[in-house]
Scaffold this motif. Structure first.
Motif, PDB file in Angstrom:
ATOM      1  N   LEU A   1      19.138 -84.683  -9.089  1.00  0.00           N
ATOM      2  CA  LEU A   1      18.452 -82.997  -8.827  1.00  0.00           C
ATOM      3  C   LEU A   1      19.554 -82.225  -8.422  1.00  0.00           C
ATOM      4  N   ASP A   2      19.814 -81.465  -9.489  1.00  0.00           N
ATOM      5  CA  ASP A   2      21.036 -80.511  -9.118  1.00  0.00           C
ATOM      6  C   ASP A   2      20.487 -78.932  -8.628  1.00  0.00           C
ATOM      7  N   ALA A   3      19.457 -78.532  -9.360  1.00  0.00           N
ATOM      8  CA  ALA A   3      19.020 -77.122  -8.933  1.00  0.00           C
ATOM      9  C   ALA A   3      17.341 -77.141  -8.975  1.00  0.00           C
ATOM     10  N   ALA A   4      16.774 -76.334  -7.863  1.00  0.00           N
ATOM     11  CA  ALA A   4      15.392 -76.250  -7.740  1.00  0.00           C
ATOM     12  C   ALA A   4      15.152 -74.867  -7.599  1.00  0.00           C
ATOM     13  N   PHE A   5      14.153 -74.391  -8.329  1.00  0.00           N
ATOM     14  CA  PHE A   5      13.372 -72.923  -8.268  1.00  0.00           C
ATOM     15  C   PHE A   5      12.176 -73.131  -7.753  1.00  0.00           C
ATOM     16  N   ASN A   6      11.824 -72.808  -6.327  1.00  0.00           N
ATOM     17  CA  ASN A   6      10.575 -72.990  -5.753  1.00  0.00           C
ATOM     18  C   ASN A   6       9.605 -71.948  -5.945  1.00  0.00           C
ATOM     19  N   ASN A   7       9.197 -71.764  -7.112  1.00  0.00           N
ATOM     20  CA  ASN A   7       8.394 -70.432  -7.508  1.00  0.00           C
ATOM     21  C   ASN A   7       7.052 -70.373  -7.376  1.00  0.00           C
ATOM     22  N   ALA A   8       6.374 -71.493  -7.225  1.00  0.00           N
ATOM     23  CA  ALA A   8       4.883 -71.553  -7.153  1.00  0.00           C
ATOM     24  C   ALA A   8       4.429 -70.769  -6.307  1.00  0.00           C
ATOM     25  N   GLY A   9       3.321 -69.693  -6.751  1.00  0.00           N
ATOM     26  CA  GLY A   9       2.771 -68.833  -5.866  1.00  0.00           C
ATOM     27  C   GLY A   9       1.461 -68.334  -6.398  1.00  0.00           C
ATOM     28  N   VAL A  10       0.740 -67.631  -5.423  1.00  0.00           N
ATOM     29  CA  VAL A  10      -0.510 -66.993  -5.702  1.00  0.00           C
ATOM     30  C   VAL A  10      -0.378 -65.400  -5.065  1.00  0.00           C
ATOM     31  N   MET A  11      -1.345 -64.610  -5.551  1.00  0.00           N
ATOM     32  CA  MET A  11      -1.267 -63.375  -4.782  1.00  0.00           C
ATOM     33  C   MET A  11      -2.632 -63.458  -4.162  1.00  0.00           C
ATOM     34  N   ALA A  12      -2.558 -62.571  -2.966  1.00  0.00           N
ATOM     35  CA  ALA A  12      -3.981 -62.639  -1.904  1.00  0.00           C
ATOM     36  C   ALA A  12      -4.906 -61.756  -2.848  1.00  0.00           C
ATOM     37  N   LYS A  13      -6.213 -61.948  -2.336  1.00  0.00           N
ATOM     38  CA  LYS A  13      -7.464 -60.947  -2.710  1.00  0.00           C
ATOM     39  C   LYS A  13      -7.088 -59.828  -1.621  1.00  0.00           C
ATOM     40  N   VAL A  14      -7.350 -58.504  -2.310  1.00  0.00           N
ATOM     41  CA  VAL A  14      -7.140 -57.349  -1.557  1.00  0.00           C
ATOM     42  C   VAL A  14      -8.188 -57.144  -0.467  1.00  0.00           C
ATOM     43  N   ALA A  15      -7.702 -57.141   0.739  1.00  0.00           N
ATOM     44  CA  ALA A  15      -8.496 -57.027   2.011  1.00  0.00           C
ATOM     45  C   ALA A  15      -7.722 -56.649   3.209  1.00  0.00           C
ATOM     46  N   GLU A  16      -8.135 -55.615   3.860  1.00  0.00           N
ATOM     47  CA  GLU A  16      -7.133 -55.348   5.180  1.00  0.00           C
ATOM     48  C   GLU A  16      -7.395 -56.554   5.963  1.00  0.00           C
ATOM     49  N   THR A  17      -6.482 -56.459   6.995  1.00  0.00           N
ATOM     50  CA  THR A  17      -6.193 -57.626   7.963  1.00  0.00           C
ATOM     51  C   THR A  17      -7.685 -57.949   8.598  1.00  0.00           C
ATOM     52  N   ALA A  18      -8.418 -56.906   9.027  1.00  0.00           N
ATOM     53  CA  ALA A  18      -9.823 -57.112   9.868  1.00  0.00           C
ATOM     54  C   ALA A  18     -10.812 -57.661   9.120  1.00  0.00           C
ATOM     55  N   ASP A  19     -10.426 -57.400   7.664  1.00  0.00           N
ATOM     56  CA  ASP A  19     -11.388 -57.682   6.697  1.00  0.00           C
ATOM     57  C   ASP A  19     -11.094 -59.073   5.765  1.00  0.00           C
ATOM     58  N   SER A  20     -10.061 -59.675   5.918  1.00  0.00           N
ATOM     59  CA  SER A  20      -9.463 -60.788   5.528  1.00  0.00           C
ATOM     60  C   SER A  20     -10.130 -62.185   6.010  1.00  0.00           C
ATOM     61  N   SER A  21     -10.490 -63.308   5.234  1.00  0.00           N
ATOM     62  CA  SER A  21     -10.872 -64.479   5.935  1.00  0.00           C
ATOM     63  C   SER A  21      -9.912 -65.362   6.000  1.00  0.00           C
ATOM     64  N   LEU A  22     -10.293 -66.271   6.871  1.00  0.00           N
ATOM     65  CA  LEU A  22      -9.243 -67.580   7.283  1.00  0.00           C
ATOM     66  C   LEU A  22      -9.206 -68.520   6.007  1.00  0.00           C
ATOM     67  N   GLU A  23     -10.400 -68.341   5.241  1.00  0.00           N
ATOM     68  CA  GLU A  23     -10.212 -69.476   3.880  1.00  0.00           C
ATOM     69  C   GLU A  23      -9.042 -68.659   2.726  1.00  0.00           C
ATOM     70  N   GLU A  24      -9.197 -67.430   2.782  1.00  0.00           N
ATOM     71  CA  GLU A  24      -8.205 -66.911   2.022  1.00  0.00           C
ATOM     72  C   GLU A  24      -6.871 -67.022   2.668  1.00  0.00           C
ATOM     73  N   PHE A  25      -6.786 -66.692   3.821  1.00  0.00           N
ATOM     74  CA  PHE A  25      -5.330 -66.804   4.542  1.00  0.00           C
ATOM     75  C   PHE A  25      -4.575 -68.065   4.033  1.00  0.00           C
ATOM     76  N   ASP A  26      -5.488 -69.206   4.356  1.00  0.00           N
ATOM     77  CA  ASP A  26      -5.086 -70.576   4.309  1.00  0.00           C
ATOM     78  C   ASP A  26      -4.832 -71.094   2.841  1.00  0.00           C
ATOM     79  N   ARG A  27      -5.496 -70.394   1.925  1.00  0.00           N
ATOM     80  CA  ARG A  27      -5.321 -70.540   0.424  1.00  0.00           C
ATOM     81  C   ARG A  27      -3.776 -70.026   0.010  1.00  0.00           C
ATOM     82  N   VAL A  28      -3.826 -68.879   0.574  1.00  0.00           N
ATOM     83  CA  VAL A  28      -2.259 -68.095   0.139  1.00  0.00           C
ATOM     84  C   VAL A  28      -1.213 -68.695   0.743  1.00  0.00           C
ATOM     85  N   THR A  29      -1.222 -69.324   2.149  1.00  0.00           N
ATOM     86  CA  THR A  29      -0.139 -69.496   2.821  1.00  0.00           C
ATOM     87  C   THR A  29       0.037 -71.111   2.408  1.00  0.00           C
ATOM     88  N   ASN A  30      -0.891 -71.824   2.389  1.00  0.00           N
ATOM     89  CA  ASN A  30      -0.784 -73.335   1.868  1.00  0.00           C
ATOM     90  C   ASN A  30       0.006 -73.383   0.777  1.00  0.00           C
TER      91      ASN A  30
END
Length: 257
Positions: A89-118
């Motif tokens: 293995l000579d080169a790796a591009f770690n590109n997998a990712g997702v966008m968060a559902k739009v919600a301000e910080t106080a309105d965002s859910s733990l489930e969504e935070f975990d989904r995105v950061t995981n």
């Protein structure tokens, strides 16, 4: 086969996550055209399998692997299969990712935070961990992690995404310092608005809104996935041999404002 403008990767092996579409697919294609044996990994197995089969029919060396990067065991298996198939293995591009559902910080859910950061953050850590172990055995390698211009500034409404992309830069700089003297370079790329399915999902397919994004860029247009691919291949090439721990902004000038 095409002659690539992105350097010579003949005899090299490249792994790209999130390779089912957008920047990942374009980068995997660029590696293949530059002569590399390419592993396309994605949670959308159908997309990477179709791409790999097409490229093999065109004379390229390619392998499709299903991988959910939030699952450490699947990541380990992905790297193991890469090495068992192509030998290194000579080169790796770690590109997998997702966008968060739009919600301000106080309105965002733990489930969504975990989904995105995981996926966006822990997934990058997991990929690097297993890629680095193989590259250490070889004594060489180059890794590029996909952050974002969102990893360098705030953006209201998507706190988990912004946090994850800031975290990617921190992981990148730390790993770069740990492994630079061991023959392995680790860098990040920070794309601006690129014409990908995720970018179009952000505006819910609204072409007028997408055109407005184009006009907001200093360069006057949306970026192309192939432009990110060119930057990734350069970062993995001998031409970038003194580039270590850098977060390369490729955004048409947005961050210069």
């Amino acid at each position: 086969m095409k002659t690539s403008e992105n350097g010579n990767y003949a005899g090299k092996v490249a792994l790209v996550t999130g390779a089912g579409s957008g920047m990942g697919l374009a980068t995997a294609r660029a590696f293949a055209e530059a002569g590399a044996s390419v592993v396309l990994a994605d949670a959308n197995e159908k997309s990477v399998r179709a791409a790999a089969e097409k490229w093999i029919s065109e004379g390229y060396k390619a392998l499709a692997i299903y991988c959910d990067v939030s699952d450490d065991a699947q990541v380990a298996a992905m790297v193991d299969r890469t090495v068992s198939t192509f030998g290194r293995l000579d080169a790796a591009f770690n590109n997998a990712g997702v966008m968060a559902k739009v919600a301000e910080t106080a309105d965002s859910s733990l489930e969504e935070f975990d989904r995105v950061t995981n996926i966006n953050l822990r997934g990058v850590w997991s990929c690097m961990k297993h890629e680095l172990r193989q590259m250490l055995r070889q004594g060489s390698g180059a890794i590029v992690n996909c952050s974002s211009i969102g990893g360098m500034r705030g953006n209201p409404g998507i706190p988990s995404y912004i946090a994850s992309k800031h975290g990617v830069i921190g992981l990148t700089r730390t790993a770069a310092l740990e492994y630079a003297a061991k023959g392995i370079r680790v860098n990040a790329i920070c794309p601006g608005t690129i014409d990908t399915p995720i970018a179009r999902d952000v505006v819910s397919g609204d072409e007028k809104a997408f055109d407005a994004l184009s006009r907001s860029s200093p360069i006057g247009r949306i970026g192309k996935p192939e432009e990110i691919a060119s930057a990734v291949l350069w970062l993995c090439s001998p031409g970038a041999s003194y580039v270590v721990g850098h977060a390369l902004v490729v955004d048409g000038g947005l961050a210069a404002r």
